[in-house]
Write an enzyme that holds these catalytic residues in place. Structure first.
Site, short mmCIF file in Angstrom:
data_model
loop_
_atom_site.label_atom_id
_atom_site.label_comp_id
_atom_site.label_asym_id
_atom_site.label_seq_id
_atom_site.Cartn_x
_atom_site.Cartn_y
_atom_site.Cartn_z
CD GLU A 134 -0.88 -0.31 3.77
OE1 GLU A 134 -1.54 -1.37 3.73
OE2 GLU A 134 -0.79 0.39 4.78
CE LYS A 136 7.59 5.39 5.04
NZ LYS A 136 7.49 6.78 5.37
CG ASP A 138 6.22 12.52 2.85
OD1 ASP A 138 6.52 12.32 4.05
OD2 ASP A 138 6.93 13.17 2.07
CE1 TYR A 247 -0.12 3.94 9.34
CE2 TYR A 247 -0.60 5.62 7.70
CZ TYR A 247 0.05 5.22 8.84
OH TYR A 247 0.87 6.10 9.49
CE LYS A 343 12.27 6.90 3.04
NZ LYS A 343 11.46 7.92 3.71
CB CYS A 437 10.53 49.63 -5.66
SG CYS A 437 9.91 48.82 -7.15
CB CYS A 440 9.23 52.71 -9.20
SG CYS A 440 8.67 52.36 -7.53
CB CYS A 455 6.89 48.67 -4.56
SG CYS A 455 6.71 50.15 -5.55
CB CYS A 460 5.66 50.81 -9.10
SG CYS A 460 6.94 49.61 -9.47
#
Ligand code: IVH
Length: 700
Positions: A134, A136, A138, A247, A343, A437, A440, A455, A460
């Site tokens: 089944e 795994k 994460d 599970y 894995k 910025c 500008c 900004c 701008c």
């Protein structure tokens, strides 16, 4: 878990209750409402096939809330109202697991699995062992305890022996049942292990929202899941869109005098039984194999397909199917001997941070983007990674020139896991976040509550260009042909200096522009003309009002007849609209009170752009409520018209074929989508004519 006749009964009862709730006594009504809402949650969150409309669900929920308010004695632990968070958790209590939560031994290739199979056989003295394979997942490990059919406790893994009591947070996960008829199997108490996850999609949406709000995004779905479980405000937990797969059964107490239920004698049987009891388990992605070679083939098959899973999986778990055999094999202090993780190859790579570029967004947000030495990870070359904001740079303690570890988690955008300070040569330099910025040169500003520098110079150049690009984009005014590159060119040549100029492009002067022939010019002209008749919500979205995404724009448009109606709306008026909270409302008020906005809107009016909500006729609205559609292949009707028809009747459009899809409408040359829908078996396939007949009959 619910049979088809049972589902039918629920639907009939839903109708009955919604028509006349008063004809039931309060206790009967409360029980019916709880059962129906719990059923509706299962159809939506576990079975992936919602059967009742959102509005009906909301009405049932508010009926139950009212009933419980009037008769508090009717509140029980399995009432769906108990999922609603009340107040904040101060400290999570520490609780002991009934059985220690062990980890898994890892394997990385076929040889590891063959060696493990040999050891299993030696230990159990068996010549053949049946294995389950089944995914795994994460995410973050959890343990749930059910007592007398009711969810009694949810806990984090912690150190494996003790974890945090997160019962309230687990109740925010709608796919975890509050009640399950475990007593059907004579189970009095059960401890179930599982993994809390975020779909890749939910993760992406959540991060987009965070970034739009000027907050730091989360690194990956795994961190997002474990972080979410430990949030002290359960309301916030509910917003994350968490899901859970269960599970492993780690402990089971059977009612006195009753036999051990036969279904639970194998791992597969146990999970299948849990599945039938309304739990979300890996069974649909699980295989039972008679030998290790088949197990290996399945592991490789899933590895090749990992990107197609809606969840992040980092491997497969192989388990001995027979529970009695598992008990004989036992465990070490670290892991069970009857299970092993396979894995997948890590999708990480090392690279070097070359420099940081600062991009100015449509709302003036300054996003640092790391330019890195190109690195090839799992089929994609990565040379640029968004770092979102200053905080992310600080947190990771990055320096220019650093060796870095990059991860690409599935479809999720790549990110820098960490740098390697131990590899520094002394040639690295600090990252100095700009104070002005980069386009500008206006001083940057950051409110104390936000993570993003901005900004604030509304004109701008960078912001203006981004706003024009956004206005013309596919989900906004959909001006085909006026993409990123052309907008920049037109801006440079001073053909366009603001949004309204789109409608006054000097086409005569553009003749002979490189790469822009007569055909593209007339196509562009037609696309601009067409955009004038776009529905109001597209314009509202296209204006780029901060915090107003597509859905909010739709809700806003529905609430008005003309865009001018927004000039007089107060904060309170706006907050009454679905999807609009304090922050969004304030942003809308500010936007429409600005003279520049009003000038732009009058310019658009003069250009003939639609400013009215022409779809305000409510007749037949919602005939397709709760139904999902997808169009594929070449159709006689314009695809956008067909889609608009579905949306105008309350139906939803999906972008891909999944178990959530109700109808696939196929034109000519339909390809992989049709194949996939056929394979799924649950999707209704309609031709274009059938679709039209269907929509018309739905409208009566
Ligand atoms: S079984 C006693 N099955 O992976 C056996 N674990 O790296 C308990 N995990 O701690 C684990 N998917 O949090 C099992 N299908 C799956 C799993 C799974 C993810 C997690 C679990 C475990 C960790 C080990």
């Amino acid at each position: 878990m619910y049979s088809i006749p049972q589902q039918q009964t629920f639907l009939e009862e839903t109708k009955e209750i919604l028509q006349s709730p008063d004809r039931f006594s309060s206790p009967v009504l409360a029980t019916k409402l709880k059962d129906i809402i719990n059923f509706a949650d299962w159809t939506y969150y576990v079975n992936d096939n919602p059967l009742i409309a959102d509005q009906e669900y909301d009405r049932l929920f508010s009926l139950l809330k009212q009933l419980e308010r009037d008769h508090p004695q009717l509140i029980t632990a399995d009432s769906p109202t108990q999922r609603i968070a009340k107040g904040l958790t101060k400290e999570f209590a520490t609780v002991s697991h009934l059985v220690p939560m062990l980890s898994l031994e890892n394997s990385y290739n076929a040889d590891d699995l063959i060696e493990w199979d040999r050891k299993c056989k030696e230990l159990s003295q068996q010549s053949n062992i049946e294995y389950c394979v089944e995914p795994k997942y994460d995410g973050a490990g959890i343990s749930l305890i059910y007592e007398n059919n009711i969810l009694a406790r949810g806990a984090t893994r912690g150190d494996g022996v003790q974890g945090d009591d997160i019962t309230l947070n687990t109740k925010q996960i709608r796919s975890i049942p509050l009640k399950s008829m475990l007593s059907q199997f004579h189970i009095e108490q059960i401890e179930i292990r599982g993994e809390v996850m975020l779909t890749k999609k939910a993760f992406q949406l959540y991060n987009e929202k965070m970034v739009a709000e000027g907050l730091a995004p989360l690194a990956n779905p795994r961190n997002a899941a474990s972080g979410s479980l430990r949030i002290k405000d359960a309301h916030e937990v509910a917003k994350r869109g968490l899901d859970a797969f269960l599970y492993h059964i780690s402990n089971m107490g059977i009612q006195e005098g009753q036999p051990f239920p036969a279904a639970f004698q194998t791992h597969y049987g146990g999970l299948k039984a849990l599945d039938s009891l309304g739990f979300k388990t890996p069974v649909s992605n699980m295989r039972v194999h008679a030998n290790i070679q088949e197990v290996i083939a399945t592991c490789h098959e899933f590895e090749a397909n990992r990107d197609h899973m809606p969840y992040e999986i980092d491997g497969m778990v192989v388990k001995v199917n027979n529970i009695a055999l598992q008990e004989i094999m036992g465990q070490t202090s670290h892991h069970p001997r009857w299970a092993i993780a396979f894995k997948f190859k890590a999708r990480q790579g090392t690279s070097r941070l070359l420099q940081i570029e600062y991009q100015v967004g449509r709302t003036g947000s300054i996003t640092p983007v790391a330019k890195i030495e190109p690195v090839y990870i799992g089929g994609v070359t990565i040379s640029s990674i968004s770092l979102f904001n200053e905080e992310v740079i600080r947190e990771k303690q990055l320096k220019i020139g650093d060796a870095i570890l990059v991860e690409r988690a599935g479809d999720v955008i790549p990110y820098i896991v960490k740098s390697f300070p131990e590899l520094r040569t002394g040639m690295e330099s600090d990252i100095v976040f700009p104070t002005h910025c980069p386009v500008c040169h206006e001083a940057l500003y950051k409110p104390a509550t936000e993570a993003v520098w901005r900004c604030t110079h509304i004109n701008c150049e960078a912001q203006v260009i981004e706003r024009i690009i956004h206005f013309a984009s596919k989900d906004a005014m959909d001006i085909r042909g006026l993409g990123d590159a052309l907008v920049r060119r037109f801006f440079e040549q001073k053909f366009i200096q603001g949004i309204a100029d789109i409608y006054h492009l000097p086409f005569d002067k553009m003749i002979g522009m490189e790469g822009f022939g007569e055909k593209s010019m007339s196509n562009l002209q037609a696309a601009i003309e067409k955009s004038k008749t776009q529905p109001l919500h597209r314009l509202l979205f296209g204006l780029g009002i901060r915090y107003v995404g597509e859905n909010t724009a739709k809700a806003l448009a529905r609430s008005i007849s003309h865009i001018h109606d927004l000039y007089d709306k107060t904060l309170e008026d706006l907050k009454n609209i679905d999807d609009v909270g304090e922050k969004v409302a304030a942003s809308i008020v500010e936007f429409f009170s600005h003279p520049d906005t009003r000038l732009l809107i009058s310019q658009l009016a003069l250009a003939g752009v639609n400013l009215e909500n022409t779809q305000k006729s409510e007749t037949n609205l919602g005939a397709l409520q709760g139904k999902t559609f997808l169009f594929t292949g070449t159709m006689n009707m314009k695809r956008s018209d067909a889609e608009a028809l579905v949306e105008s009747k309350g139906g939803k459009l999906l972008s891909g074929v999944s178990s959530k899809l109700n109808y696939l409408v196929v034109g000519e040359d339909a390809g992989s989508k049709l194949d996939k829908a056929k394979k799924l078996g649950s999707v209704h396939i309609l031709s274009e004519e059938e679709f039209l007949v269907f929509v018309n009959s739905e409208l009566q």
